[in-house]
Write an enzyme that holds these catalytic residues in place. Structure first.
Site, PDB file in Angstrom:
ATOM      1  N   ARG A  38       6.352  19.949  34.176  1.00  0.00           N
ATOM      2  CA  ARG A  38       6.059  21.241  34.197  1.00  0.00           C
ATOM      3  C   ARG A  38       5.817  21.724  32.656  1.00  0.00           C
ATOM      4  NH1 ARG A  38       6.830  22.226  39.275  1.00  0.00           N
ATOM      5  NH2 ARG A  38       8.789  22.456  40.315  1.00  0.00           N
ATOM      6  N   CYS A  90       4.114  25.375  39.709  1.00  0.00           N
ATOM      7  CA  CYS A  90       4.539  26.582  39.748  1.00  0.00           C
ATOM      8  C   CYS A  90       3.375  27.551  39.744  1.00  0.00           C
ATOM      9  CB  CYS A  90       5.347  26.843  38.712  1.00  0.00           C
ATOM     10  SG  CYS A  90       6.857  26.166  38.509  1.00  0.00           S
ATOM     11  N   CYS A  98       6.188  27.399  43.382  1.00  0.00           N
ATOM     12  CA  CYS A  98       6.297  25.815  43.415  1.00  0.00           C
ATOM     13  C   CYS A  98       6.556  25.415  44.862  1.00  0.00           C
ATOM     14  CB  CYS A  98       7.261  25.222  42.156  1.00  0.00           C
ATOM     15  SG  CYS A  98       8.766  26.068  42.301  1.00  0.00           S
ATOM     16  N   LYS A 124      17.989  29.695  30.580  1.00  0.00           N
ATOM     17  CA  LYS A 124      17.855  28.703  31.526  1.00  0.00           C
ATOM     18  C   LYS A 124      17.423  27.120  31.196  1.00  0.00           C
ATOM     19  CE  LYS A 124      15.959  27.403  35.893  1.00  0.00           C
ATOM     20  NZ  LYS A 124      14.829  27.830  36.954  1.00  0.00           N
ATOM     21  N   CYS A 160       7.986  32.637  42.608  1.00  0.00           N
ATOM     22  CA  CYS A 160       7.261  31.560  42.117  1.00  0.00           C
ATOM     23  C   CYS A 160       6.397  30.847  43.013  1.00  0.00           C
ATOM     24  CB  CYS A 160       8.301  30.407  41.682  1.00  0.00           C
ATOM     25  SG  CYS A 160       7.422  28.995  40.429  1.00  0.00           S
ATOM     26  N   SER A 204      21.031  23.796  38.736  1.00  0.00           N
ATOM     27  CA  SER A 204      21.577  22.836  39.624  1.00  0.00           C
ATOM     28  C   SER A 204      22.288  21.448  39.109  1.00  0.00           C
ATOM     29  CB  SER A 204      20.422  22.210  40.586  1.00  0.00           C
ATOM     30  OG  SER A 204      19.326  21.945  39.962  1.00  0.00           O
ATOM     31  N   LYS A 225      13.205  30.039  29.869  1.00  0.00           N
ATOM     32  CA  LYS A 225      13.237  28.893  30.665  1.00  0.00           C
ATOM     33  C   LYS A 225      12.570  27.801  30.132  1.00  0.00           C
ATOM     34  CE  LYS A 225      12.021  27.484  35.258  1.00  0.00           C
ATOM     35  NZ  LYS A 225      11.470  27.500  36.553  1.00  0.00           N
ATOM     36  N   TYR A 259      25.517  28.296  41.257  1.00  0.00           N
ATOM     37  CA  TYR A 259      25.917  27.731  42.663  1.00  0.00           C
ATOM     38  C   TYR A 259      27.381  27.913  43.180  1.00  0.00           C
ATOM     39  CZ  TYR A 259      21.347  26.530  42.023  1.00  0.00           C
ATOM     40  OH  TYR A 259      19.960  26.604  41.913  1.00  0.00           O
TER      41      TYR A 259
HETATM   42  C1  PBG Z   1      11.146  27.361  40.229  1.00  0.00           C
HETATM   43  C2  PBG Z   1      12.399  27.419  39.956  1.00  0.00           C
HETATM   44  C3  PBG Z   1      13.244  26.163  39.425  1.00  0.00           C
HETATM   45  C4  PBG Z   1      14.497  26.611  39.424  1.00  0.00           C
HETATM   46  C5  PBG Z   1      14.758  28.108  39.577  1.00  0.00           C
HETATM   47  N1  PBG Z   1      13.142  28.367  40.082  1.00  0.00           N
HETATM   48  C6  PBG Z   1      12.920  24.878  39.186  1.00  0.00           C
HETATM   49  C7  PBG Z   1      11.840  24.464  38.260  1.00  0.00           C
HETATM   50  O1  PBG Z   1      11.322  25.048  37.454  1.00  0.00           O
HETATM   51  O2  PBG Z   1      11.544  23.227  38.537  1.00  0.00           O
HETATM   52  C8  PBG Z   1      15.707  25.753  38.795  1.00  0.00           C
HETATM   53  C9  PBG Z   1      16.937  25.880  39.119  1.00  0.00           C
HETATM   54  C10 PBG Z   1      18.134  25.067  39.419  1.00  0.00           C
HETATM   55  O3  PBG Z   1      17.847  23.844  38.708  1.00  0.00           O
HETATM   56  O4  PBG Z   1      19.289  25.368  39.715  1.00  0.00           O
HETATM   57  N2  PBG Z   1      10.261  27.475  39.403  1.00  0.00           N
END
Ligand code: PBG
Length: 335
Positions: free
Chosen positions: A225, A132, A124, A256, A122, A282, A199, A321
């Site tokens: 986003r 991104c 970002c 996700k 990515c 996360s 996602k 995690y």
């Molecule tokens: C990057 C990315 C993100 C996550 C994984 N790859 C964040 C986003 O898209 O803002 C999130 C992973 C997480 O919150 O644990 N694009």
């Protein structure tokens, strides 16, 4: 007759819950450390590992501490990883992917085939604005084609550095096909492609954006986003994206976040015959950690319950995690 059967069933059902032995014999869903991928963050320009608010055992590692962390994870039975590289230099385009590539090379030099190494693809963590992809000259939209060109370059550089699997998380259109074609063209036919195909535009990415230094920042008209990640209210978009990414050559598909999207995981994994990964992101991971810290929840049992739900809904692969705790927690909580 029907009534007799019902009574019989009511009386009988508790017998199968009566002891740890019968419960472990009759489980339909099983968890094993083999199913887990551990995310890792490696950050350029820091001298000590840094804690990440909400993620407890997961740190922003230095290139040096990263290798020690992987060694310790291997001792805990975890051999699959998803690396997030966070380079110091931010830009707008023509990105330099060498920091992350160098970390992949160092990991593979030290551990070889003892580890299965995936890498997030990515932009970002590298853009000045935290989006991104590459922005239009007016900074009012993320340009698809220019972004895909950069992502293809990143994926090839990571494959060359030894990544076993590249995992694009950007949500641009057409990037899976473009990356697969470029990988094959450069002789990386064996490199796996795991698409973050479903996602969603989620609020549960908060702690990650601190860890990866990737929150959208003020320099653009885009505040979030929403113009490229999937709307939480549009599961059919997740289906279309996943079908398309499978068609374009993704080996593994993903939903996700996890817990708020179990319905999507169940529908998609039943409908599309590919290996399915789920990303326990996360914010959902941190929610359990914070409740446990407040004494509101049994930490280990709660994580096991969430992981069980992922497998029940159809995931083969869990990105969490807590992967490095999985073996211990499963042993202690699922006797
Ligand atoms: C990057 C990315 C993100 C996550 C994984 N790859 C964040 C986003 O898209 O803002 C999130 C992973 C997480 O919150 O644990 N694009």
């Amino acid at each position: 007759m029907v009534r007799d059967q019902v009574n019989h069933a009511v009386l009988g059902l508790r017998r199968l819950r009566g002891s740890p032995h019968i419960r472990s014999l009759t489980r339909e869903v099983r968890l094993s450390v083999d199913q887990f991928i551990q995310p890792l963050f490696v950050v350029e320009g820091i001298s000590q590992p840094e804690l990440i608010p909400g993620l407890t055992a997961v740190k922003r590692e230095t290139p040096h501490s990263l290798l020690a962390q992987i060694e310790s994870d291997l001792d805990r039975g975890v051999s699959k990883f998803l690396l997030f590289g966070v380079p110091a230099k931010k830009g707008e385009r023509d990105f330099d992917f060498s920091f992350t590539a160098n970390q992949l090379r160092a990991i593979k030099n030290k551990f070889g085939d003892r580890v299965f190494l995936s890498v997030d693809v990515c932009l970002c963590s590298q853009t000045v604005h935290g989006q991104c992809g590459v922005l239009s000259p007016e900074h009012d939209c993320v340009e698809n084609a220019a972004s895909v060109d950069e992502l293809v370059r990143a994926a090839c550089e990571y494959a060359k550095a030894g990544a076993d699997c590249v995992a694009p998380s950007d949500m641009m259109d057409g990037r899976i096909g473009a990356i697969r074609q470029a990988l094959d063209h450069h002789g990386y036919e064996k490199t796996l492609l795991m698409s973050y195909s479903a996602k969603f535009h989620s609020r549960f990415y908060g702690p990650f954006r601190v860890a990866a230094d990737s929150a959208p920042k003020g320099q653009s008209a885009l505040k979030d986003r929403a113009t490229y990640q999937i709307d939480p209210a549009r599961p059919s978009d997740a289906l279309e994206c996943s079908l398309r990414d499978a068609e374009e050559g993704a080996d593994i598909l993903m939903v996700k976040p996890g817990m708020p999207y179990l319905d999507v995981l169940q529908d998609l994994s039943r409908g599309i015959p590919k290996p399915w990964a789920v990303y326990e992101v996360s914010g959902e991971y941190a929610a359990i950690e914070i409740m446990a810290r407040e004494g509101l929840i049994n930490r280990e049992a709660a994580h096991i319950e969430a992981w069980t739900a992922f497998v029940r809904a159809g995931a083969e692969i869990i990105i969490s995690y807590g992967a490095r705790e999985a073996r211990t927690w499963i042993e202690r909580n699922l006797p």
